[in-house]
Enzyme design. Structure first.
Site, short mmCIF file in Angstrom:
data_model
loop_
_atom_site.label_atom_id
_atom_site.label_comp_id
_atom_site.label_asym_id
_atom_site.label_seq_id
_atom_site.Cartn_x
_atom_site.Cartn_y
_atom_site.Cartn_z
N HIS A 88 7.62 -2.78 3.95
CA HIS A 88 7.89 -1.71 4.92
C HIS A 88 7.76 -2.34 6.30
O HIS A 88 6.64 -2.62 6.73
CB HIS A 88 6.88 -0.57 4.76
CG HIS A 88 6.85 0.03 3.38
ND1 HIS A 88 7.56 1.16 3.04
CD2 HIS A 88 6.20 -0.35 2.26
CE1 HIS A 88 7.34 1.46 1.77
NE2 HIS A 88 6.51 0.56 1.27
N ARG B 81 9.05 -1.15 9.26
CA ARG B 81 8.82 -0.15 10.34
C ARG B 81 9.88 -0.04 11.40
O ARG B 81 9.73 0.77 12.32
CB ARG B 81 7.47 -0.41 11.02
CG ARG B 81 6.28 -0.60 10.10
CD ARG B 81 6.08 0.57 9.19
NE ARG B 81 4.80 0.56 8.50
CZ ARG B 81 4.55 1.26 7.40
NH1 ARG B 81 5.50 1.99 6.84
NH2 ARG B 81 3.38 1.23 6.82
N HIS C 162 8.84 4.80 -6.78
CA HIS C 162 7.42 4.89 -6.48
C HIS C 162 6.93 6.01 -7.40
O HIS C 162 7.20 7.18 -7.16
CB HIS C 162 7.19 5.24 -5.01
CG HIS C 162 5.74 5.37 -4.67
ND1 HIS C 162 5.17 4.71 -3.60
CD2 HIS C 162 4.73 6.08 -5.24
CE1 HIS C 162 3.87 5.00 -3.54
NE2 HIS C 162 3.59 5.84 -4.54
N ASP D 245 4.43 -4.92 -1.11
CA ASP D 245 4.35 -3.57 -0.51
C ASP D 245 3.74 -3.65 0.90
O ASP D 245 3.00 -2.76 1.31
CB ASP D 245 3.54 -2.63 -1.41
CG ASP D 245 3.72 -1.16 -1.02
OD1 ASP D 245 4.69 -0.85 -0.31
OD2 ASP D 245 2.88 -0.34 -1.42
O1 DOR Z 1 0.47 2.64 0.77
C1 DOR Z 1 1.66 2.80 1.00
N1 DOR Z 1 2.15 2.78 2.25
N2 DOR Z 1 2.50 3.01 -0.03
C2 DOR Z 1 3.80 3.36 0.18
O2 DOR Z 1 4.51 3.51 -0.78
C3 DOR Z 1 4.32 3.56 1.54
C4 DOR Z 1 3.54 2.76 2.48
C5 DOR Z 1 3.85 2.97 3.93
O3 DOR Z 1 5.04 2.99 4.27
O4 DOR Z 1 2.92 3.05 4.73
#
Ligand code: DOR
Length: 440
Positions: free
Chosen positions: A66, A68, A180, A305
């Site tokens: 991720h 951002r 997920h 992740d």
């Molecule tokens: O812990 C997590 N944070 N799991 C996710 O699936 C999304 C992620 C996030 O984007 O912060």
């Protein structure tokens, strides 16, 4: 952009596609590996690297991050994230759709691809996110590694938790669906039961093993009904691993994160909300069963992740603290350290972090050290141990759940498309990655 046409790496300990080790040389030209041999002589003008004592692996492909951008750049952006990748030996990434705007149509996907072409130092691909209403986009958007469905743990439009809506997505088209898998109804109910508890350790009780198992079972059922290519993201429980061990169709794959292998609920006591993620950390027993499932091929590969949040955001009291932790800078060293400690072999680590990912997502020419493959490589030092230091981290969030861990296998040099993008602490900002292709 620097124009390094050819690179000769000498005397490296090279991990070959069959997992065998060969001490020798590797030559690249125009972004590809052209020769791998005990000794190479060449007349082309070449940058030479003496890699004596270092181990050469295919660059890591991290299939769940991720990053951002756009919309949440105060946590991370494609420039900071891809620098962190370069430092961690990650030469390609697959990024998730929970940015702002959400990546739920071709326009948002094109915007991310455009941003990455300008900013990303490593190769990139972007998932398309499922909502209750965007089936045509899910079928047509490209290029993408697949459709991401949040069955739980997500708010707003990206949450698809009704069986009928899920079935409509599984029933149409052929492309990979990555889930997920957490059951939102169970999470909602348990959140009420535990509402008065603000100890972050309760997170693992609210979003418990059963919540993950219920959703994974449903995804498997739908995948079997439609013979639909399914990937289970960050598998976290012994129960899900046991389920897959009993019945795993040939078209189903699963991944695990280093943190679900190496951390457990005891981490809350030490690092509080920094240990909070979705799906949550589990018990030492889950750690063990996940390791065994990975070694046995029940789980196919590793993803981080990488989900950075600022320390100020993480400092809020549970449940206002956001879930997620960074990972791209530490994943390879963590796994190689585990290998050196006897948990697995170096060849297995490189299979789980490169080749198996390329195969599962149909990414051509990546994930192995052989002529014709792209020159995405990482040279690691398996002789020295160094701690994870906060001040050395390149991720914008500036922290790691593994701070202070003494690791080996750190990247010394990372190479993307034949160009050195990371060299002993220095990032070459002029290198750019390319968009990944996905064979469907
Ligand atoms: O812990 C997590 N944070 N799991 C996710 O699936 C999304 C992620 C996030 O984007 O912060």
């Amino acid at each position: 952009m620097s124009s390094q046409k050819s690179l000769l790496i000498r005397r490296a300990r090279i991990i070959l596609p069959d997992g065998e080790l060969m001490v020798g040389d590797l030559l690249t030209r125009d972004r590809q590996i052209v020769e791998v041999a005990p000794q190479i002589s060449t007349t082309t003008p070449t940058t030479e690297v003496d890699a004596e004592g270092l181990t050469l692996l295919p660059g890591v492909i991290d299939p769940q991050v991720h990053f951002r951008e756009p919309g949440l750049e105060h946590k991370e952006d494609l420039a900071t994230a891809s620098r962190a990748c370069a430092k961690g030996g990650v030469t390609s990434f697959l990024e998730m759709p929970n940015t702002r705007p959400l990546t739920t149509n071709q326009q948002a996907l094109d915007d991310k691809l455009q941003r990455a072409s300008q900013k990303s130092l490593v190769n990139y691909g972007f998932f398309i996110g499922a909502t209750a209403e965007n089936l045509p986009d899910l079928l047509e958007a490209k290029p993408t590694p697949g459709i991401k469905i949040f069955m739980g743990s997500m708010h707003g439009q990206l949450l698809v938790d009704q069986e009928g809506l899920l079935e409509a997505i599984f029933a149409q088209g052929h492309r990979l669906i990555a889930v997920h898998a957490e059951d939102q109804a169970r999470i909602n109910q348990r959140r009420q039961e535990f509402a008065d508890i603000h100890d972050p350790a309760v997170h693992s009780q609210i979003q418990d093993n059963q919540a993950a198992l219920l959703a994974t079972k449903l995804a498997l059922k739908l995948s079997q009904k439609y013979q639909r290519r399914l990937h289970i993201l960050h598998l976290s429980t012994a129960e899900e691993a046991d389920l897959l061990r009993q019945e795993k169709p040939s078209w189903v794959t699963a991944e695990v994160t280093p943190q679900h292998l190496l951390l457990n609920t005891s981490a809350y006591e030490k690092i509080g909300t920094l240990a909070q993620m979705n799906p949550p950390l589990r018990s030492p027993h889950d750690n063990e069963v996940l390791w065994q499932a990975l070694r046995d091929g029940v789980i196919d590969f590793i993803a981080t992740d990488h989900a950075p949040h600022t320390l100020a955001e993480k400092a809020q009291a549970y449940p206002n603290s956001p879930s997620g932790m960074p990972g791209v800078e530490t994943s390879l060293a963590l796994m190689l350290t585990a290998a050196m400690a006897g948990q697995c072999t170096i060849a297995q680590v490189t299979h789980w972090m490169s080749k198996a990912v390329a195969v599962a997502y149909g990414i051509p020419n990546k994930g192995a050290i052989a002529p014709g493959y792209d020159a995405d490589l990482v040279l690691v030092d398996l002789q020295t141990y160094r701690p994870v230091l906060k001040e050395e981290l390149l991720t914008k969030c500036g922290w790691s759940p593994f701070e202070g861990w003494n690791l080996t296998g750190w990247a010394v040099k990372t190479i993307v498309g034949g160009e050195i993008v990371y060299d002993q602490g220095k990032v070459n900002e002029s290198v750019r990655g390319q968009a990944l292709n996905f064979l469907e």
